[in-house]
Scaffold this motif. Structure first.
Motif, mmCIF file in Angstrom:
data_model
loop_
_atom_site.group_PDB
_atom_site.id
_atom_site.type_symbol
_atom_site.label_atom_id
_atom_site.label_comp_id
_atom_site.label_asym_id
_atom_site.label_seq_id
_atom_site.Cartn_x
_atom_site.Cartn_y
_atom_site.Cartn_z
ATOM 1 N N LEU A 97 -95.261 -2.337 18.441
ATOM 2 C CA LEU A 97 -94.954 -3.080 17.082
ATOM 3 C C LEU A 97 -93.876 -2.687 16.391
ATOM 4 O O LEU A 97 -93.406 -3.380 15.550
ATOM 5 N N ARG A 98 -93.576 -1.319 16.532
ATOM 6 C CA ARG A 98 -92.185 -0.946 15.654
ATOM 7 C C ARG A 98 -90.868 -1.651 16.134
ATOM 8 O O ARG A 98 -90.177 -2.259 15.537
ATOM 9 N N GLU A 99 -91.148 -1.948 17.456
ATOM 10 C CA GLU A 99 -89.817 -2.750 17.915
ATOM 11 C C GLU A 99 -89.866 -4.288 17.371
ATOM 12 O O GLU A 99 -89.053 -4.647 17.058
ATOM 13 N N ALA A 101 -91.253 -5.001 14.657
ATOM 14 C CA ALA A 101 -91.017 -4.862 13.220
ATOM 15 C C ALA A 101 -89.589 -4.984 12.891
ATOM 16 O O ALA A 101 -89.045 -5.764 12.298
ATOM 17 N N ASP A 102 -88.854 -4.134 13.854
ATOM 18 C CA ASP A 102 -87.472 -4.226 13.438
ATOM 19 C C ASP A 102 -86.731 -5.361 13.963
ATOM 20 O O ASP A 102 -85.625 -5.557 13.315
ATOM 21 N N ALA A 103 -87.437 -6.138 14.791
ATOM 22 C CA ALA A 103 -86.957 -7.295 15.360
ATOM 23 C C ALA A 103 -87.093 -8.636 14.173
ATOM 24 O O ALA A 103 -86.828 -9.686 14.309
ATOM 25 N N GLY A 104 -88.127 -8.303 13.176
ATOM 26 C CA GLY A 104 -88.267 -9.262 12.019
ATOM 27 C C GLY A 104 -89.639 -9.624 12.137
ATOM 28 O O GLY A 104 -89.688 -10.906 11.327
ATOM 29 N N LYS A 105 -90.374 -9.251 13.094
ATOM 30 C CA LYS A 105 -91.817 -9.836 13.116
ATOM 31 C C LYS A 105 -92.528 -9.950 11.672
ATOM 32 O O LYS A 105 -92.301 -8.898 10.862
ATOM 33 N N PRO A 106 -93.329 -10.847 11.432
ATOM 34 C CA PRO A 106 -94.011 -10.835 9.976
ATOM 35 C C PRO A 106 -95.367 -9.928 9.867
ATOM 36 O O PRO A 106 -95.662 -9.504 10.711
ATOM 37 N N GLU A 107 -95.427 -9.693 8.613
ATOM 38 C CA GLU A 107 -96.712 -9.133 8.249
ATOM 39 C C GLU A 107 -97.873 -9.671 8.861
ATOM 40 O O GLU A 107 -98.166 -11.093 9.008
ATOM 41 N N GLY A 108 -98.864 -8.930 9.586
ATOM 42 C CA GLY A 108 -100.069 -9.622 10.448
ATOM 43 C C GLY A 108 -99.970 -9.539 11.809
ATOM 44 O O GLY A 108 -100.808 -10.321 12.207
ATOM 45 N N SER A 109 -98.864 -9.436 12.362
ATOM 46 C CA SER A 109 -98.600 -9.226 13.679
ATOM 47 C C SER A 109 -99.554 -8.077 14.283
ATOM 48 O O SER A 109 -99.652 -6.879 13.763
ATOM 49 N N VAL A 110 -100.322 -8.191 15.211
ATOM 50 C CA VAL A 110 -101.398 -7.240 15.781
ATOM 51 C C VAL A 110 -101.162 -6.934 17.320
ATOM 52 O O VAL A 110 -101.078 -8.227 17.879
ATOM 53 N N ILE A 139 -101.501 -2.809 13.540
ATOM 54 C CA ILE A 139 -101.040 -4.011 12.665
ATOM 55 C C ILE A 139 -99.873 -3.722 11.835
ATOM 56 O O ILE A 139 -99.866 -2.686 11.506
ATOM 57 N N LEU A 140 -99.009 -4.596 11.599
ATOM 58 C CA LEU A 140 -97.789 -4.543 10.814
ATOM 59 C C LEU A 140 -98.151 -5.180 9.550
ATOM 60 O O LEU A 140 -98.510 -6.136 9.501
ATOM 61 N N LEU A 141 -97.660 -4.193 8.542
ATOM 62 C CA LEU A 141 -97.747 -4.749 7.259
ATOM 63 C C LEU A 141 -96.480 -4.524 6.558
ATOM 64 O O LEU A 141 -95.627 -3.758 6.531
ATOM 65 N N ARG A 142 -96.283 -5.663 5.768
ATOM 66 C CA ARG A 142 -94.997 -5.404 4.714
ATOM 67 C C ARG A 142 -95.359 -5.423 3.166
ATOM 68 O O ARG A 142 -95.386 -6.627 2.392
ATOM 69 N N PRO A 143 -95.725 -4.548 2.570
ATOM 70 C CA PRO A 143 -96.323 -4.447 1.240
ATOM 71 C C PRO A 143 -95.019 -4.549 0.322
ATOM 72 O O PRO A 143 -93.899 -3.919 0.839
ATOM 73 N N GLU A 144 -95.240 -5.164 -0.712
ATOM 74 C CA GLU A 144 -93.970 -5.735 -1.629
ATOM 75 C C GLU A 144 -93.685 -4.462 -2.478
ATOM 76 O O GLU A 144 -94.602 -4.184 -3.121
#
Length: 325
Positions: A97-99, A101-110, A139-144
């Motif tokens: 999931l880190r890979e 995230a670095d590639a731009g996957k959105p919040e909520g990717s599981v 799970i990927l989170l992108r808190p503002e």
């Protein structure tokens, strides 16, 4: 969605119900040959699908295999945005999931795996992740505009969510060993690993990866010797859809708190489920070991302790040991 995925979704929604090949083909607008091929593919992956003349196909109600379709049927509307990816095997769900995230996957990717070959725990330790006996979920989170200190609360939110989910599905009371371990009957059944990426320019959090591993069943060969005395499992026998139900309930409860619903009471729930408050503990730090008594948990879920000399401290991170038996 492929024919196989569509058939699995239909079966998961109607376990124990028979559908004729003709009926399935009409529902999905595919050929009966495509239905037959998809059913055989599911059987090869372990799904117990019965075929009876003049009745059709039926997925056994006792099936307990992780799938996106099986999880999604239990999710509340709040979780509808999640992109569920259930994989048979990965090195590490957090690592993959880190890979992403670095590639731009959105919040909520599981990412959810049936097996991890290099599962990770805190402080660089490995996390035992055998096939078919656990849930390994990230799970990927992108808190503002979140600061690192705020992002650390995600671990404690996840701990509360895990306890509530385990209790709902198993009807057994779950507790939290500060800061990130979940226990049933004084045995560890789950661990949480939260990792964040912080911007060097702004100091704010770019994304957070929340990972959790749960021991659903005891492996046939038992737990490894080094954790045999401390590890446990949520169930002692096979459950009807236990894995999918538990994974979904964790996501339901975590996102309800994370997105602001019931946020005001999660700290009190964390306190209420503490396994360490009032007990003697050993605190491990770079300076060595030190005995103390855990006296409480503050509003930020920091552990309040009192040392043998009467001095007190407020721990925001670290590792502790508590004698449970």
């Amino acid at each position: 969605m492929s024919t196989r995925e569509s058939i699995l979704a239909l079966f998961e929604e109607h376990k124990g119900v028979f559908f004729s090949g003709e009926e399935i083909a009409a529902k999905l607008s595919v050929s009966r040959a495509a239905v037959w091929k998809a059913v055989n593919s599911l059987r090869k992956d372990g799904y117990e699908i019965t075929a009876v003349s003049n009745k059709g196909y039926c997925l056994s109600a006792e099936t307990d295999i992780l799938s996106a379709q099986g999880i999604r049927k239990y999710l509340i509307p709040l979780c509808g945005f999640l992109n569920l990816n259930v994989l048979p095997e990965v090195e590490s769900t957090n690592g993959l999931l880190r890979e992403w995230a670095d590639a731009g996957k959105p919040e909520g990717s599981v990412v959810i795996a049936n097996l991890q070959t290099k599962g990770r725990g805190r402080f660089g330790r490995s996390f035992h992740s055998p096939a078919d006996t656990g849930i390994y979920l990230s799970i990927l989170l992108r808190p503002e505009q979140a600061e690192p200190t705020q992002a650390s609360k995600i671990t404690t939110i996840a701990a509360v969510a895990a306890c509530e989910a385990v209790e709902l599905v198993s009807n057994r009371r779950a507790q939290i060993k500060w800061v990130n371990d979940i226990y049933l009957d004084d045995r560890k059944i789950s661990g949480i690993l939260t990792e964040a990426s912080v911007s060097m320019e702004t100091g704010s959090v770019e994304y957070v990866i929340l990972g959790i591993g749960m021991n659903i069943y005891v492996p046939e060969e038992g737990f490894p010797e080094e954790i045999r005395e401390s590890a446990g499992a949520i169930f002692d026998k096979k459950q009807n859809d236990g894995k999918n139900h538990l994974a979904a309930e964790f996501l339901n409860r975590f996102l309800s708190i994370y997105q602001g619903i019931k946020r005001e009471d999660y700290v009190e729930e964390y306190r209420r489920r503490s396994l360490v408050v009032g007990r003697e503990i050993i605190i491990f730090s770079p300076k060595g070991e030190r005995k103390a008594v855990a006296t409480g948990v503050d509003e930020d879920c920091h552990l309040l302790v009192q040392y043998e000399d009467g001095s007190t401290d407020r721990l925001s991170s670290g590792e502790i040991h508590v004698r449970l038996f």
